[in-house]
Design an enzyme around this catalytic site. Structure first.
Site, PDB file in Angstrom:
ATOM      1  CG  ASP A 213     -75.692   4.793  15.024  1.00 38.54           C
ATOM      2  OD1 ASP A 213     -75.259   4.625  16.181  1.00 38.54           O
ATOM      3  OD2 ASP A 213     -75.957   5.911  14.561  1.00 38.54           O
TER       4      ASP A 213
ATOM      5  NE  ARG B  83     -74.186   8.360   2.551  1.00 40.89           N
ATOM      6  CZ  ARG B  83     -72.993   8.014   3.002  1.00 40.89           C
ATOM      7  NH1 ARG B  83     -72.269   7.104   2.342  1.00 40.89           N
ATOM      8  NH2 ARG B  83     -72.506   8.550   4.086  1.00 40.89           N
TER       9      ARG B  83
ATOM     10  CB  SER C  40     -70.969  11.403  12.946  1.00 38.18           C
ATOM     11  OG  SER C  40     -71.509  10.725  11.837  1.00 38.18           O
TER      12      SER C  40
ATOM     13  CG  ASP D 280     -75.940  10.283   4.245  1.00 36.11           C
ATOM     14  OD1 ASP D 280     -75.707  10.921   3.200  1.00 36.11           O
ATOM     15  OD2 ASP D 280     -75.060   9.938   5.040  1.00 36.11           O
TER      16      ASP D 280
END
Length: 403
Positions: free
Chosen positions: A16, A96, A179, A125
């Site tokens: 990605d 994050r 994922s 996210d």
């Protein structure tokens, strides 16, 4: 709109973000700086540098953030015993804000107008990254390709990769892959068969922990030392935060500790199912509660438990840098002043059980709780007045209701 001359991309080197890198170069016609955070993913990161170089990136940042991640983000969260929806140890959520902090820092350093991330428009996210950037530097523009480009399916993504000669791993052709997000605190896995919560997760989903059924038949006893709420040693050996969590991950993984199959409520409104493995964090949560049980005052402990769901939700929803989280953190940190000592645990077949705890700051008094005669005078008759006063309103309530 201000012309963007430089973008800092949060870059993993996966499919990605490799496609996003090319898309940014084509769409904005500007320099892209890549930033890869080493959070203890458990994989070699130098190939990430090679992939970025192949795409023409001149400024490639791979930064070891393992110690900062554990000491400044994981440990403060563990002081709160934080669990989202009573189960999730927030392994992705807590990473994050740290990534966003360094994205902003690098953007300022190199004079970039924008930062970019690879989070999709369906997940949490995107919210976590962008709220953190908003709090740290509102002047920086945020680019979220999954919300901007015309790619709408996995097949279109693969076609774009082939058109631009971006390598596609064989397990990422055809059906969408799992994922996976990994760092020192946890591994999370989503997608494919896991999208159906009625299906049992296959064994190969688990990467850090053995099946508890296959774990050793002999328990392992370990001792964790704490100072002011933070773990500082394992079995008497002092360790840095990252080294300590790494050690506990190995111990917990060997005994099948820290597996969670969870259907959670995402901030944006949908439910999702994921498999989480948090071996070291699960051990630390049990140990921290163990040391708090003898060092925290009852009311203080209960207040912490009351605010914990709110604190965990703030982290899950991306508000790490918000004033309310910082206010709660100040309260939590104050509560940890005397949370020091040692906790011994038994690791066995998927469980981490506290078996003993000691502290120089203990509030526990054997003389008060013993059934035998003790050195501290305790008048049992005092309990009669205590109960009678607490029962006063109940007697009034019962009289009014004719009981």
């Amino acid at each position: 709109m201000t012309k963007i001359e430089k973008i800092v991309l949060s870059y993993s080197g996966g499919l990605d973000t490799s496609i996003i890198l090319k898309w940014l170069q084509e769409t904005y016609g500007c320099e892209v700086v890549t930033f890869t955070a080493d959070l203890g993913q458990g994989e070699e990161l130098e190939p990430v540098r090679a992939k970025a170089e192949m795409s023409g990136v001149k400024d490639i940042r791979i930064v070891d953030l393992r110690e900062e991640f554990v000491s400044d983000f994981v440990f403060p969260m563990l002081r709160a015993n934080a669990l989202y929806e009573g189960q999730y140890l927030l392994g992705s959520s807590i990473a994050r804000p740290l990534i966003a902090k360094h994205l902003v820092g690098i953007a300022r350093e190199v004079g970039a107008h924008a930062v970019a991330h690879g989070a999709t428009g369906k997940g949490n996210d995107q919210v976590r990254f962008e709220l953190a950037v908003n709090a740290l530097d509102p002047s920086i523009m945020i680019i979220a390709p999954w919300r901007q480009w015309n790619i709408r399916s996995r097949m279109q993504l693969l076609e774009y990769a082939e058109k631009h000669h971006i390598p596609v791993p064989s397990d990422k052709r055809g059906e969408a892959p799992f994922s996976i997000d990994a760092n020192l605190l946890h591994t999370s896995t989503e997608g494919k068969i896991l999208e159906n919560p009625a299906e049992v997760a296959p064994d190969h989903v688990y990467q850090r922990t053995v099946d508890p059924v296959e774990a050793p038949d002999t328990p392992e006893i370990i001792t964790i030392g704490f100072e002011r709420g933070d773990p500082v040693s394992v079995n008497g050996k002092s360790m840095t935060p990252a080294a300590l969590l790494t050690e506990l991950n190995g111990l917990g993984g060997r005994h099948g500790i820290g597996r969670l199959d969870l259907v959670e409520n995402r901030f944006i409104g949908m439910k999702s199912r994921g498999i989480y493995e948090t071996p070291g964090g699960t051990i630390l949560l049990a140990a921290h509660r163990g040391i708090e049980s003898i060092t925290l005052d009852r009311a203080a402990a209960h207040l912490k438990d009351e605010i914990m769901p709110r604190y965990a939700e703030l982290i899950y929803n991306g508000f790490w840098f918000a004033p309310e989280r910082e206010m709660l953190q100040a309260l939590i940190d104050q509560s940890q002043t005397f949370v020091s000592g040692e906790v011994t645990l038994r690791l066995y077949k998927g469980s981490a059980s506290v078996v003993s705890r000691t502290s120089p700051c203990s509030l526990y008094s054997a003389d008060l709780v013993t059934f035998e005669e003790s050195a501290i005078a305790y008048d049992h008759h005092d309990a009669e007045g205590f109960i009678r006063l607490n029962g006063l309103r109940l007697r009034s309530w019962a009289a009014r209701n004719g009981r």
